[in-house]
Design a protein around this motif. Structure first.
Motif, PDB file in Angstrom:
ATOM      1  N   ILE A 127      85.254  80.118  47.039  1.00 38.32           N
ATOM      2  CA  ILE A 127      86.497  79.385  47.228  1.00 38.32           C
ATOM      3  C   ILE A 127      86.185  77.891  47.174  1.00 38.32           C
ATOM      4  O   ILE A 127      85.391  77.380  47.973  1.00 38.32           O
ATOM      5  CB  ILE A 127      87.138  79.737  48.581  1.00 38.32           C
ATOM      6  CG1 ILE A 127      87.449  81.231  48.644  1.00 38.32           C
ATOM      7  CG2 ILE A 127      88.393  78.908  48.824  1.00 38.32           C
ATOM      8  CD1 ILE A 127      87.922  81.696  50.011  1.00 38.32           C
ATOM      9  N   ASP A 176      91.008  75.271  45.640  1.00 42.58           N
ATOM     10  CA  ASP A 176      91.621  76.438  46.265  1.00 42.58           C
ATOM     11  C   ASP A 176      92.077  76.151  47.692  1.00 42.58           C
ATOM     12  O   ASP A 176      93.171  76.542  48.098  1.00 42.58           O
ATOM     13  CB  ASP A 176      90.625  77.610  46.297  1.00 42.58           C
ATOM     14  CG  ASP A 176      90.187  78.044  44.918  1.00 42.58           C
ATOM     15  OD1 ASP A 176      91.058  78.155  44.029  1.00 42.58           O
ATOM     16  OD2 ASP A 176      88.973  78.251  44.711  1.00 42.58           O
ATOM     17  N   SER A 213      97.646  76.440  43.233  1.00 46.78           N
ATOM     18  CA  SER A 213      97.878  77.289  44.400  1.00 46.78           C
ATOM     19  C   SER A 213      96.989  76.857  45.556  1.00 46.78           C
ATOM     20  O   SER A 213      96.479  77.684  46.310  1.00 46.78           O
ATOM     21  CB  SER A 213      97.619  78.750  44.039  1.00 46.78           C
ATOM     22  OG  SER A 213      96.305  78.910  43.537  1.00 46.78           O
ATOM     23  N   THR A 214      96.765  75.553  45.720  1.00 50.57           N
ATOM     24  CA  THR A 214      95.942  75.037  46.806  1.00 50.57           C
ATOM     25  C   THR A 214      96.559  75.392  48.148  1.00 50.57           C
ATOM     26  O   THR A 214      97.736  75.135  48.394  1.00 50.57           O
ATOM     27  CB  THR A 214      95.800  73.507  46.706  1.00 50.57           C
ATOM     28  OG1 THR A 214      95.265  73.157  45.435  1.00 50.57           O
ATOM     29  CG2 THR A 214      94.881  72.980  47.805  1.00 50.57           C
ATOM     30  N   ARG A 215      95.773  75.997  49.032  1.00 54.89           N
ATOM     31  CA  ARG A 215      96.237  76.331  50.378  1.00 54.89           C
ATOM     32  C   ARG A 215      95.598  75.371  51.373  1.00 54.89           C
ATOM     33  O   ARG A 215      94.557  74.762  51.092  1.00 54.89           O
ATOM     34  CB  ARG A 215      95.883  77.779  50.737  1.00 54.89           C
ATOM     35  CG  ARG A 215      96.489  78.816  49.808  1.00 54.89           C
ATOM     36  CD  ARG A 215      98.012  78.687  49.681  1.00 54.89           C
ATOM     37  NE  ARG A 215      98.680  78.736  50.965  1.00 54.89           N
ATOM     38  CZ  ARG A 215      99.033  79.855  51.602  1.00 54.89           C
ATOM     39  NH1 ARG A 215      98.781  81.027  51.037  1.00 54.89           N
ATOM     40  NH2 ARG A 215      99.647  79.821  52.762  1.00 54.89           N
ATOM     41  N   TYR A 230      93.021  86.188  51.604  1.00 57.17           N
ATOM     42  CA  TYR A 230      94.187  85.793  50.801  1.00 57.17           C
ATOM     43  C   TYR A 230      93.816  85.725  49.320  1.00 57.17           C
ATOM     44  O   TYR A 230      94.506  86.289  48.469  1.00 57.17           O
ATOM     45  CB  TYR A 230      94.718  84.440  51.270  1.00 57.17           C
ATOM     46  CG  TYR A 230      95.722  83.833  50.328  1.00 57.17           C
ATOM     47  CD1 TYR A 230      97.056  84.238  50.337  1.00 57.17           C
ATOM     48  CD2 TYR A 230      95.345  82.855  49.404  1.00 57.17           C
ATOM     49  CE1 TYR A 230      97.979  83.694  49.465  1.00 57.17           C
ATOM     50  CE2 TYR A 230      96.261  82.300  48.526  1.00 57.17           C
ATOM     51  CZ  TYR A 230      97.574  82.718  48.563  1.00 57.17           C
ATOM     52  OH  TYR A 230      98.480  82.185  47.686  1.00 57.17           O
ATOM     53  N   PHE A 231      92.721  85.037  49.007  1.00 57.27           N
ATOM     54  CA  PHE A 231      92.349  84.862  47.607  1.00 57.27           C
ATOM     55  C   PHE A 231      91.820  86.159  46.988  1.00 57.27           C
ATOM     56  O   PHE A 231      91.971  86.374  45.786  1.00 57.27           O
ATOM     57  CB  PHE A 231      91.319  83.735  47.470  1.00 57.27           C
ATOM     58  CG  PHE A 231      91.896  82.368  47.680  1.00 57.27           C
ATOM     59  CD1 PHE A 231      92.767  81.815  46.762  1.00 57.27           C
ATOM     60  CD2 PHE A 231      91.596  81.629  48.810  1.00 57.27           C
ATOM     61  CE1 PHE A 231      93.338  80.563  46.953  1.00 57.27           C
ATOM     62  CE2 PHE A 231      92.155  80.377  49.014  1.00 57.27           C
ATOM     63  CZ  PHE A 231      93.020  79.841  48.079  1.00 57.27           C
ATOM     64  N   GLN A 232      91.214  87.006  47.794  1.00 56.82           N
ATOM     65  CA  GLN A 232      90.751  88.296  47.270  1.00 56.82           C
ATOM     66  C   GLN A 232      91.905  89.241  46.979  1.00 56.82           C
ATOM     67  O   GLN A 232      91.816  90.092  46.112  1.00 56.82           O
ATOM     68  CB  GLN A 232      89.798  88.956  48.272  1.00 56.82           C
ATOM     69  CG  GLN A 232      88.401  88.371  48.290  1.00 56.82           C
ATOM     70  CD  GLN A 232      87.510  89.069  49.293  1.00 56.82           C
ATOM     71  OE1 GLN A 232      87.980  89.608  50.298  1.00 56.82           O
ATOM     72  NE2 GLN A 232      86.209  89.055  49.039  1.00 56.82           N
ATOM     73  N   LYS A 271      95.237  88.425  46.269  1.00 61.92           N
ATOM     74  CA  LYS A 271      96.448  87.855  45.704  1.00 61.92           C
ATOM     75  C   LYS A 271      97.254  88.991  45.095  1.00 61.92           C
ATOM     76  O   LYS A 271      96.774  89.729  44.244  1.00 61.92           O
ATOM     77  CB  LYS A 271      96.128  86.794  44.654  1.00 61.92           C
ATOM     78  CG  LYS A 271      95.521  85.534  45.269  1.00 61.92           C
ATOM     79  CD  LYS A 271      95.684  84.324  44.400  1.00 61.92           C
ATOM     80  CE  LYS A 271      97.123  83.887  44.409  1.00 61.92           C
ATOM     81  NZ  LYS A 271      97.307  82.466  44.111  1.00 61.92           N
ATOM     82  N   ASN A 314     103.566  81.925  46.430  1.00 57.64           N
ATOM     83  CA  ASN A 314     102.864  82.662  45.393  1.00 57.64           C
ATOM     84  C   ASN A 314     103.848  83.238  44.375  1.00 57.64           C
ATOM     85  O   ASN A 314     103.606  83.203  43.160  1.00 57.64           O
ATOM     86  CB  ASN A 314     102.039  83.779  46.030  1.00 57.64           C
ATOM     87  CG  ASN A 314     101.032  84.373  45.064  1.00 57.64           C
ATOM     88  OD1 ASN A 314     100.481  83.677  44.223  1.00 57.64           O
ATOM     89  ND2 ASN A 314     100.808  85.663  45.185  1.00 57.64           N
TER      90      ASN A 314
END
Length: 243
Positions: free
Chosen positions: A3, A50, A78-80, A122-124, A126, A185
Motif C-alpha cells: 500500500i 493509496d 481512490s486515496t483513503r 479494504y484494498f485487498q 475492493k 468506491n
C-alpha cells in the motif's frame, strides 16, 4: 500487496514516529513525508497514493481542509485517509469526509497496526471490479457476501451509502442488493455520463429520474434530497436537462 503511503504532520517528532511505524509494517510503502498539507497536496496532484496518514491541526491548510479538497477533486484517485490528531472532537468531521480511521495521539504501534490492517483489508477486498478505461461495459461486478454478482448498469436506480456498505436499488428486484463497499468506491466505478452523486448518501442513475426540483429528485418510489455540497453540479445538470 504493498500500500503506497504518505505521511503529513507539522510536528517533526510525530512525523518521524509515523514514518518509522510505516517502514516497519511489511505491507506499507512510504512514498513521501511532508510537514505541511500544501506540499502534500501538490504531491498528490502528481502521484498516485493509496493511503494518507494525515494530521488535522496544521497551519496554512489543515488536514481536514486537505481531506475536503481531495473529496471534491474530479479524479479517479481512490486515496483513503487515516487521521492522526491529539484532538478527539474531530472524529465526527473525519466521518463526514469518509476517513478510513482516526488515531488519537499519543498512539502506539499496536494501535497504528490495527488502523493499517483495516486499510489492508479494504484494498485487498475492493468489492467492485473496475473495467478497463478503454473498454466500456454495460455491467459491473460487486461482492455480495462471498460471491461476485454481475449487475447491469441499466438496472440500477440509485445507490444508497452507509458507513461500511451500500444498498444498490435495482428495477429488477424488490429488495436492494447489499455490498460491503463505500459510496465513494461506487462513485469511482460508475460511469459519470450515466450516474451522478447528489448527496453524501446517494448516487442516482440519470436514466431513472422521473422528475426533478431544485432540491430533490424523484426516482419513482423514492424522492431523494440534493445536498448543498452537490447542488451546483446538480443545477448545471438541470440546466442541460431543460434546455
Amino acid at each position: 500487496m504493498k500500500i503506497k503511503c504518505i505521511a503529513v504532520d507539522d510536528e517533526p517528532l510525530a512525523l518521524e514516529m509515523i514514518c518509522t511505524f510505516i517502514n516497519q509494517t511489511s505491507f506499507l510503502s512510504l512514498e513521501a513525508k511532508f510537514e505541511n498539507a500544501i506540499e502534500a497536496l501538490s504531491y498528490l496532484h502528481q502521484n498516485e497514493v493509496d493511503l494518507l496518514f494525515l494530521d488535522i491541526q496544521m497551519p496554512d491548510l489543515t488536514g481536514m481542509e486537505l481531506a475536503r479538497v481531495l473529496e471534491r477533486r474530479n479524479t479517479q484517485s481512490s486515496t483513503r485517509i487515516i487521521f492522526t490528531t491529539a484532538y478527539d472532537q474531530f472524529a465526527l468531521e473525519g466521518y463526514k469526509v469518509d476517513a478510513m480511521d482516526y488515531l488519537l495521539k499519543p498512539f502506539d504501534y499496536e494501535e497504528f497496526l490495527r488502523a493499517a490492517t483495516k486499510a489492508l483489508h479494504y484494498f485487498q477486498n475492493k468489492t467492485v471490479i473496475k473495467t478497463s478505461d478503454t473498454e466500456q461495459k454495460d455491467y459491473i461486478f460487486i461482492k455480495v457476501e462471498y460471491q461476485l454478482v454481475k449487475v447491469m448498469l441499466k438496472e440500477i436506480i440509485y445507490v444508497e451509502g452507509y458507513k461500511d456498505y451500500v444498498k444498490i436499488h435495482l428495477n429488477t428486484k424488490e429488495s436492494p442488493v447489499l455490498s460491503l463497499t463505500t459510496l465513494k468506491n461506487m462513485e469511482e466505478i460508475l460511469p459519470e455520463e450515466s450516474f451522478m452523486r447528489i448527496h453524501r448518501s446517494y448516487i442516482i442513475s440519470l436514466d431513472h429520474i422521473v422528475s426533478i426540483s431544485r432540491n430533490s429528485v424523484n426516482m419513482g418510489k423514492s424522492t431523494l434530497t440534493v445536498s448543498d455540497h452537490y447542488k451546483d453540479s446538480f443545477l448545471k445538470f438541470i440546466d442541460k436537462w431543460i434546455s
